[in-house]
Write a protein that holds these residues in place. Structure first.
Motif, PDB file in Angstrom:
ATOM      1  N   ALA A  22      10.836   8.291   0.775  1.00  0.00           N
ATOM      2  CA  ALA A  22      11.457   8.524  -0.763  1.00  0.00           C
ATOM      3  C   ALA A  22      12.531   7.387  -0.836  1.00  0.00           C
ATOM      4  CB  ALA A  22      12.438   9.925  -0.595  1.00  0.00           C
ATOM      5  N   VAL A  23      13.292   6.992  -0.253  1.00  0.00           N
ATOM      6  CA  VAL A  23      14.227   6.137  -0.203  1.00  0.00           C
ATOM      7  C   VAL A  23      13.517   4.904  -0.741  1.00  0.00           C
ATOM      8  CG1 VAL A  23      15.954   4.463   0.904  1.00  0.00           C
ATOM      9  CG2 VAL A  23      15.930   7.175   0.919  1.00  0.00           C
ATOM     10  N   ALA A  24      12.410   4.389  -0.020  1.00  0.00           N
ATOM     11  CA  ALA A  24      11.390   3.062  -0.305  1.00  0.00           C
ATOM     12  C   ALA A  24      10.930   3.268  -1.639  1.00  0.00           C
ATOM     13  CB  ALA A  24      10.473   2.989   0.735  1.00  0.00           C
ATOM     14  N   LEU A  25      10.370   4.435  -1.959  1.00  0.00           N
ATOM     15  CA  LEU A  25      10.056   4.561  -3.350  1.00  0.00           C
ATOM     16  C   LEU A  25      11.060   4.431  -4.471  1.00  0.00           C
ATOM     17  CD1 LEU A  25       7.213   5.282  -4.553  1.00  0.00           C
ATOM     18  CD2 LEU A  25       7.806   7.637  -4.708  1.00  0.00           C
ATOM     19  N   THR A  26      12.127   5.054  -4.203  1.00  0.00           N
ATOM     20  CA  THR A  26      13.321   4.957  -4.977  1.00  0.00           C
ATOM     21  C   THR A  26      13.699   3.331  -5.433  1.00  0.00           C
ATOM     22  OG1 THR A  26      13.953   7.182  -4.626  1.00  0.00           O
ATOM     23  CG2 THR A  26      15.593   5.918  -5.492  1.00  0.00           C
ATOM     24  N   ALA A  27      13.990   2.717  -4.123  1.00  0.00           N
ATOM     25  CA  ALA A  27      14.109   1.330  -4.319  1.00  0.00           C
ATOM     26  C   ALA A  27      13.427   0.649  -5.064  1.00  0.00           C
ATOM     27  CB  ALA A  27      14.309   0.801  -3.102  1.00  0.00           C
ATOM     28  N   PHE A  28      11.905   0.825  -4.983  1.00  0.00           N
ATOM     29  CA  PHE A  28      10.762   0.238  -5.589  1.00  0.00           C
ATOM     30  C   PHE A  28      10.977   0.372  -7.101  1.00  0.00           C
ATOM     31  CE2 PHE A  28       6.642   0.171  -7.554  1.00  0.00           C
ATOM     32  CZ  PHE A  28       6.419  -1.057  -7.491  1.00  0.00           C
TER      33      PHE A  28
END
Length: 100
Positions: A22-28
Motif C-alpha cells: 500500500a505504501v509503494a502504491l501510494t508513493a507511485f
C-alpha cells in the motif's frame, strides 16, 4: 538475539506485506500525479509563450501597417495620374471576352 521470521504468524506477515504494498502504491500514485501536474504546467507555459508571441507579432504587423497608411495619407504627389485607355477588341472590352 537473532530475529526468526518463522516465529511470526502468517497473518502478521500478510498484514505487513499488505502495508508495504500500500505504501509503494501510494508513493507511485503521488509521484505520477506530481509528474502529471508538472507536464500540464509546462504545456500551459509553452502555450502561453507561443500565444503571446503570436499576438505580439500580429499587433506589430497591425501597428506597422497603420503607420504606413498614415504616412501614405500625408504624402502629396505632384501632378495627377493620367488614365490609360484599356485595350479593347471592337465593341467589347477585353474583360468581357473571358466569359465568351
Amino acid at each position: 538475539m537473532q530475529f526468526d521470521l518463522s516465529s511470526v504468524e502468517t497473518a502478521t506477515m500478510v498484514f505487513m506485506g499488505t502495508l508495504v504494498f500500500a505504501v509503494a502504491l501510494t508513493a507511485f500514485v503521488l509521484v505520477a500525479g506530481f509528474l502529471a501536474l508538472i507536464l500540464v504546467g509546462l504545456g500551459k507555459l509553452a502555450w502561453v509563450a507561443v500565444s503571446t508571441s503570436l499576438v505580439a507579432t500580429v499587433h506589430g504587423i497591425n501597428l506597422g501597417w497603420e503607420r504606413l497608411v498614415r504616412k501614405a495619407a500625408t504624402v502629396e504627389l505632384p501632378g495627377e495620374f493620367q488614365g490609360q485607355p484599356s485595350p479593347s477588341t471592337g465593341s467589347y472590352p477585353r474583360v468581357m471576352l473571358g466569359d465568351s
